[in-house]
Enzyme design. Structure first.
Site, short mmCIF file in Angstrom:
data_model
loop_
_atom_site.label_atom_id
_atom_site.label_comp_id
_atom_site.label_asym_id
_atom_site.label_seq_id
_atom_site.Cartn_x
_atom_site.Cartn_y
_atom_site.Cartn_z
N ASP A 194 -3.67 3.38 -1.18
CA ASP A 194 -2.19 3.97 -0.50
C ASP A 194 -2.15 3.93 0.84
O ASP A 194 -3.17 4.40 1.70
CB ASP A 194 -2.22 5.22 -1.16
CG ASP A 194 -0.82 5.92 -1.07
OD1 ASP A 194 0.38 5.61 -1.68
OD2 ASP A 194 -0.76 6.80 0.00
N GLU A 238 4.39 1.95 -1.51
CA GLU A 238 3.33 1.53 -0.41
C GLU A 238 1.78 1.61 -1.07
O GLU A 238 0.81 1.68 -0.42
CB GLU A 238 3.31 2.57 0.49
CG GLU A 238 2.90 4.14 0.20
CD GLU A 238 3.75 5.09 -0.20
OE1 GLU A 238 3.74 6.27 -0.20
OE2 GLU A 238 4.88 4.56 -0.86
#
Length: 329
Positions: A194, A238
């Site tokens: 992440d 993301e």
């Protein structure tokens, strides 16, 4: 055939040439003449006749050698050659066929026989050429179809922004590798990544810069895995995921360290990050030897928990969490 067929007569005897020239011309053929093998080869290079009537016994290079040279040339070897000869020995005929001739006519000529053999071999040659063209066209269409199918498959399984595997491909591949590792009793490792404080990055630099950032991260992740069986995918937003078949904890941690270094080397400025001046990643990893008592969804859940811990512990780090089967409800 749409064009007038061209016949090349190669014979050093004028009387033979005259008879054939008149007869073939009167039957609608365009007729060329060569008196020896050398001049025949020169004419063939420029005129490209549709068929060659070739005498065997000639001064200089004989008909056999002339035929050999015609068939040795890639630009002329498809032209049908019919030998003309007074020789009746079976050895000579076999030699001619081995050199690539399609037929023989025996002197003295019977005009109707010559016409029949010439017409038949022209038709065969035309049909063969047409078939080759059709086959080539089909091969080109098949190649184009395969390319289109591949492009379609890429569209279905590829993330449009980063050009790596998308979530659909991730789900399919995880199931596939789970089944394969189950059969061979090897570990399957999942790595969840992440981008730290990515919302702040988008707010500060805009979504176009955010997209470019994700592209760079996808490239860095791809460069950190070396095997064709490893898969790098965009999991969503993301988040990225790596599927690493036959990889244990130690191997996965090495890859994770390579990823941290690769991202750091890119030095993607992020002044709104709360932990660094550049883009960083948090990584969660879990690994399991698949069994019939567990499933890929549990592996995802455990890797997600490891990622959550990496964030909770300060981000820009990797956490490995041991795979444990939850107790029954």
């Amino acid at each position: 055939m749409s064009e007038t067929p061209t016949i090349l007569i190669v014979d050093d005897v004028p009387a033979n040439v005259g008879v054939l020239f008149d007869f073939l011309s009167s039957n609608g053929f365009e007729v060329l003449v060569a008196r020896n093998g050398e001049s025949a080869l020169q004419i063939i290079e420029t005129a490209r006749p549709h068929l060659i009537l070739l005498d065997i016994m000639m001064p200089g290079i004989d008909g056999f050698e002339t035929c050999r040279r015609i068939k040795a040339n890639k630009t002329t070897n498809e032209i049908p050659v019919i030998f003309m000869t007074a020789l009746t020995d079976i050895v000579d005929k076999v030699k001619g066929f081995k050199l690539g001739a399609v037929d023989y006519v025996t002197k003295p000529f019977h005009q109707e026989e010559v016409l029949a053999r010439v017409s038949t071999h022209l038709k065969i040659h035309y049909l063969q050429t047409e078939l080759q063209d059709k086959n080539k066209e089909l091969q080109e269409k098949e190649a184009a179809l395969q390319k289109a199918n591949k492009e379609l498959a890429d569209l279905v399984s590829q993330d449009g922004l980063t050009q790596i595997a998308n979530r659909r491909r991730f789900d399919e591949y995880l199931q596939l590798q789970w089944a394969q590792m189950l059969r061979v009793n090897y570990p399957l490792t999942l790595m969840m990544c992440d981008v730290d404080f990515f919302k702040n990055y988008n707010d500060e630099y805009g979504h176009q810069a955010g997209d470019e950032c994700l592209k760079q991260i996808a490239t860095a992740l791809t460069q950190c895995v070396k095997r064709s069986v490893d898969l790098v995918a965009r999991y969503g937003g993301e988040e990225f995921a790596l599927i690493l078949p036959n990889t244990n904890q130690e191997g996965a941690m090495r890859i994770a360290e390579m990823i941290h270094q690769a991202i750091a080397q890119r030095q993607i400025t992020h002044k709104k990050s709360k932990i660094a001046n550049f883009i960083t990643l948090s990584i969660g990893i879990s690994s399991v030897i698949p069994t019939t008592e567990n499933n890929p969804h549990l592996l995802i859940s455990v890797a997600d928990k490891a990622l959550y811990r990496a964030k909770e512990q300060g981000r820009n780090q990797t956490v490995f969490q041991t795979f444990e089967i939850p107790p029954p409800l």
